[in-house]
Design a protein around this motif. Structure first.
Motif, PDB file in Angstrom:
ATOM      1  N   GLN A 265       0.835  -1.205   0.000  1.00 22.79           N
ATOM      2  CA  GLN A 265       0.000   0.000   0.000  1.00 22.79           C
ATOM      3  C   GLN A 265       0.867   1.250   0.000  1.00 22.79           C
ATOM      4  N   GLN A 266       2.028   1.178   0.654  1.00 24.40           N
ATOM      5  CA  GLN A 266       2.903   2.345   0.646  1.00 24.40           C
ATOM      6  C   GLN A 266       3.507   2.555  -0.730  1.00 24.40           C
ATOM      7  N   GLN A 267       3.823   1.453  -1.409  1.00 29.17           N
ATOM      8  CA  GLN A 267       4.336   1.555  -2.770  1.00 29.17           C
ATOM      9  C   GLN A 267       3.287   2.167  -3.696  1.00 29.17           C
ATOM     10  N   ALA A 268       2.011   1.882  -3.415  1.00 25.62           N
ATOM     11  CA  ALA A 268       0.934   2.489  -4.204  1.00 25.62           C
ATOM     12  C   ALA A 268       0.915   4.000  -4.048  1.00 25.62           C
ATOM     13  N   HIS A 269       1.192   4.476  -2.846  1.00 28.84           N
ATOM     14  CA  HIS A 269       1.273   5.926  -2.648  1.00 28.84           C
ATOM     15  C   HIS A 269       2.411   6.514  -3.473  1.00 28.84           C
ATOM     16  N   GLY A 270       3.531   5.794  -3.544  1.00 31.42           N
ATOM     17  CA  GLY A 270       4.625   6.258  -4.393  1.00 31.42           C
ATOM     18  C   GLY A 270       4.208   6.322  -5.847  1.00 31.42           C
ATOM     19  N   ALA A 271       3.468   5.303  -6.294  1.00 32.31           N
ATOM     20  CA  ALA A 271       2.997   5.292  -7.678  1.00 32.31           C
ATOM     21  C   ALA A 271       2.057   6.461  -7.952  1.00 32.31           C
ATOM     22  N   SER A 272       1.230   6.813  -6.964  1.00 28.22           N
ATOM     23  CA  SER A 272       0.318   7.943  -7.172  1.00 28.22           C
ATOM     24  C   SER A 272       1.093   9.249  -7.278  1.00 28.22           C
ATOM     25  N   LEU A 273       2.183   9.366  -6.540  1.00 25.15           N
ATOM     26  CA  LEU A 273       3.021  10.566  -6.651  1.00 25.15           C
ATOM     27  C   LEU A 273       3.649  10.664  -8.034  1.00 25.15           C
ATOM     28  N   LEU A 274       3.863   9.518  -8.666  1.00 19.56           N
ATOM     29  CA  LEU A 274       4.461   9.479 -10.005  1.00 19.56           C
ATOM     30  C   LEU A 274       3.402   9.487 -11.106  1.00 19.56           C
ATOM     31  N   GLY A 275       2.104   9.573 -10.710  1.00 20.02           N
ATOM     32  CA  GLY A 275       1.029   9.694 -11.699  1.00 20.02           C
ATOM     33  C   GLY A 275       0.633   8.404 -12.377  1.00 20.02           C
ATOM     34  N   ASP A 276       0.915   7.258 -11.776  1.00 21.45           N
ATOM     35  CA  ASP A 276       0.659   5.966 -12.423  1.00 21.45           C
ATOM     36  C   ASP A 276      -0.548   5.287 -11.787  1.00 21.45           C
ATOM     37  N   ARG A 277      -1.743   5.570 -12.317  1.00 21.77           N
ATOM     38  CA  ARG A 277      -2.950   4.988 -11.738  1.00 21.77           C
ATOM     39  C   ARG A 277      -2.973   3.474 -11.893  1.00 21.77           C
ATOM     40  N   ARG A 278      -2.536   2.963 -13.028  1.00 20.86           N
ATOM     41  CA  ARG A 278      -2.596   1.524 -13.256  1.00 20.86           C
ATOM     42  C   ARG A 278      -1.805   0.787 -12.176  1.00 20.86           C
ATOM     43  N   GLN A 279      -0.631   1.292 -11.849  1.00 16.96           N
ATOM     44  CA  GLN A 279       0.169   0.630 -10.827  1.00 16.96           C
ATOM     45  C   GLN A 279      -0.463   0.794  -9.449  1.00 16.96           C
ATOM     46  N   VAL A 280      -1.075   1.948  -9.206  1.00 15.93           N
ATOM     47  CA  VAL A 280      -1.780   2.137  -7.938  1.00 15.93           C
ATOM     48  C   VAL A 280      -2.804   1.030  -7.741  1.00 15.93           C
ATOM     49  N   ASP A 281      -3.645   0.819  -8.743  1.00 15.88           N
ATOM     50  CA  ASP A 281      -4.691  -0.193  -8.620  1.00 15.88           C
ATOM     51  C   ASP A 281      -4.111  -1.596  -8.507  1.00 15.88           C
ATOM     52  N   ASP A 282      -3.067  -1.870  -9.274  1.00 16.88           N
ATOM     53  CA  ASP A 282      -2.459  -3.205  -9.226  1.00 16.88           C
ATOM     54  C   ASP A 282      -1.897  -3.494  -7.832  1.00 16.88           C
ATOM     55  N   LEU A 283      -1.160  -2.546  -7.266  1.00 14.06           N
ATOM     56  CA  LEU A 283      -0.552  -2.748  -5.954  1.00 14.06           C
ATOM     57  C   LEU A 283      -1.603  -2.878  -4.856  1.00 14.06           C
ATOM     58  N   LEU A 284      -2.642  -2.045  -4.914  1.00 20.22           N
ATOM     59  CA  LEU A 284      -3.669  -2.104  -3.886  1.00 20.22           C
ATOM     60  C   LEU A 284      -4.540  -3.345  -4.034  1.00 20.22           C
ATOM     61  N   ASP A 285      -4.753  -3.805  -5.253  1.00 22.57           N
ATOM     62  CA  ASP A 285      -5.481  -5.062  -5.441  1.00 22.57           C
ATOM     63  C   ASP A 285      -4.703  -6.222  -4.837  1.00 22.57           C
ATOM     64  N   ARG A 286      -3.388  -6.217  -5.023  1.00 21.35           N
ATOM     65  CA  ARG A 286      -2.550  -7.261  -4.426  1.00 21.35           C
ATOM     66  C   ARG A 286      -2.606  -7.185  -2.902  1.00 21.35           C
ATOM     67  N   ALA A 287      -2.559  -5.975  -2.377  1.00 17.89           N
ATOM     68  CA  ALA A 287      -2.650  -5.805  -0.922  1.00 17.89           C
ATOM     69  C   ALA A 287      -3.999  -6.302  -0.402  1.00 17.89           C
ATOM     70  N   GLY A 288      -5.073  -6.002  -1.152  1.00 18.50           N
ATOM     71  CA  GLY A 288      -6.401  -6.431  -0.737  1.00 18.50           C
ATOM     72  C   GLY A 288      -6.541  -7.936  -0.680  1.00 18.50           C
ATOM     73  N   ARG A 289      -5.925  -8.627  -1.619  1.00 21.31           N
ATOM     74  CA  ARG A 289      -5.994 -10.093  -1.617  1.00 21.31           C
ATOM     75  C   ARG A 289      -5.243 -10.687  -0.427  1.00 21.31           C
ATOM     76  N   LEU A 290      -4.217 -10.006   0.023  1.00 23.49           N
ATOM     77  CA  LEU A 290      -3.442 -10.498   1.163  1.00 23.49           C
ATOM     78  C   LEU A 290      -4.075 -10.139   2.502  1.00 23.49           C
ATOM     79  N   LEU A 291      -4.873  -9.090   2.510  1.00 27.72           N
ATOM     80  CA  LEU A 291      -5.403  -8.572   3.772  1.00 27.72           C
ATOM     81  C   LEU A 291      -6.209  -9.631   4.525  1.00 27.72           C
ATOM     82  N   ASN A 292      -6.951 -10.461   3.803  1.00 26.87           N
ATOM     83  CA  ASN A 292      -7.764 -11.492   4.450  1.00 26.87           C
ATOM     84  C   ASN A 292      -6.921 -12.548   5.161  1.00 26.87           C
ATOM     85  N   ARG A 293      -5.629 -12.578   4.857  1.00 27.67           N
ATOM     86  CA  ARG A 293      -4.746 -13.568   5.483  1.00 27.67           C
ATOM     87  C   ARG A 293      -4.042 -13.016   6.717  1.00 27.67           C
TER      88      ARG A 293
END
Length: 419
Positions: A265-293
């Motif tokens: 999720q922190q890496q997603a914030h870095g991606a947002s600072l760099l203007g990369d929405r696709r990477q933001v969503d990819d990183l947060l989706d990965r984080a979301g899948r892990l959160l249940n564990r």
């Protein structure tokens, strides 16, 4: 010669933390489970009218994060002072009783590092590790309700104590103490960041990184890197955030789900600072899948304590990317479901949603959201929330000369020039 009695020491500790007598009494009751202490009794202790019992001093040592031996020695000075009043004896100061020079003593009080006046124990009991862990869990809860300034003094003093204990702890105990020290130092950094002191926050991140390596625990190292990335996010250093998080995730298969979620999720914030929405969503989706564990927060990452944790990060990233409608839609889901314990965070989130509302040209709603955020800023002193309100003021610039702009100025007036 002036005397450093227990009352004087208790008052110094309280003032250093910015607490009122009632706040201190409330913290004492929380730690001890007592419902009988109030500000009047604390006032009697500080004036030297009463000397707390040994059991009470043990609880006070926990409240202030200092060794109980320090308070015991100060109590001895107070007793000697009473005898001197009756018998006209000369009374040694706490400095003389403790066997340190006055300059050292005064300096440690000012730094809330009173532990330097005490002898370091030769044996560090392993039971101290779970003790500090339990204390930290309580600090996390208190931070969500009180904001950073009420806790900075206590947490930093305990960080100093942990550092001292590590100097004499043996092998495995020292490593375990270093691990809990990482969490304390990272939390101290967070508190200073939330209080608007990024320079001190970075120094505590340095401490966390050193302790992480001394702990020989890869999760501790990864957490320290991700924590540092969080500080760089506040500074707008997107590439530094990305590099630090990539370093944290180098051993991802060997890291717990909690640590991976934190770094992703922190890496997603870095991606947002760099203007990369696709990477933001990819990183947060990965984080979301892990959160249940994630079963338990070993490293205090707030991923379980914050409802809708991943969507909070997504809404923040979308706002940073200028995606106002998408951010607003998420905030409308997140904020109403927040528990009362998340009040300080709600102040931050409401400010961010207000920026989105202004960008959507809904100034009236922006002002109402800002009003909610400002009230929480006044209560908690959160500099993060104050910064969000500064962003609201900037976003509302087109309406500055209109009545709604004047309404916003009135809303922001109680929190001062910071907004």
């Amino acid at each position: 010669m002036s005397m450093d009695t227990l009352g004087e020491v208790l008052r110094r500790l309280r003032v250093e933390r910015g607490w009122t007598q009632q706040q201190t009494a409330d913290e004492y009751c929380r730690i001890s489970g007592s419902v009988t202490k109030d500000a009047r009794e604390l006032a009697r202790w500080e004036r030297g009218k009463r000397i707390p019992t040994p059991e009470t001093r043990r609880y006070l040592a926990v409240v202030f994060g200092v060794p109980v031996a320090l308070l015991d020695r100060a109590a001895a000075v107070a007793r000697q002072a009473r005898r001197a009043e009756l018998g006209k004896e000369s009374t040694p100061s706490l400095v003389e009783v403790a066997g340190v020079d006055r300059r050292t003593f005064v300096g440690t009080v000012a730094a809330v590092a009173l532990t330097t006046a005490m002898a370091v124990p030769r044996h560090v009991d392993p039971a101290l590790v779970p003790y500090f862990e339990q204390q930290l869990a309580g600090h996390y809860r208190a931070d969500m309700l009180l904001g950073p300034r009420a806790l900075i003094g206590t947490v930093t003093a305990q960080c100093n104590l942990i550092g001292q204990l590590m100097e004499t702890a043996d092998g495995l105990v020292r490593q375990r103490m270093a691990q809990v020290g990482v969490a304390y130092a990272a939390f101290a950094a967070w508190l200073h960041l939330d209080a608007g002191d990024p320079a001190t926050a970075l120094r505590w991140h340095d401490v966390a990184q050193e302790l992480a390596h001394r702990s020989r625990n890869r999760e501790a190292v990864a957490c320290a890197l991700a924590d540092r990335a969080m500080a760089r996010t506040d500074q707008g250093m997107g590439r530094a955030v990305a590099d630090l998080c990539e370093g944290a995730l180098m051993d991802a298969p060997h890291l717990s789900p909690e640590v991976q979620v934190f770094a992703l999720q922190q890496q997603a914030h870095g991606a947002s600072l760099l203007g990369d929405r696709r990477q933001v969503d990819d990183l947060l989706d990965r984080a979301g899948r892990l959160l249940n564990r994630v079963d338990v927060e070993v490293w205090g990452t707030a991923c379980l304590r914050t409802p809708n944790y991943v969507e909070v990060q997504r809404a923040t990233c979308y706002g940073r990317l200028g995606l106002a409608q998408e951010a607003d839609r998420l905030w409308q889901q997140v904020i109403p479901s927040a528990p009362s314990t998340s009040r300080r965070d709600v102040g931050v989130w409401a400010g961010r949603q207000a920026v989105a509302a202004a960008a959507m040209r809904e100034p009236e709603r922006a002002v109402e959201l800002a009003r909610r955020s400002a009230g929480i800023v006044v209560e908690t002193g959160s500099e993060r929330a104050r910064r969000e309100l500064a962003a609201v003021a900037a976003a509302m610039a087109p309406w500055q000369a209109e009545p709604i702009g004047q309404d916003l100025a009135e809303v922001l007036a109680p929190i001062g020039k910071g907004a």
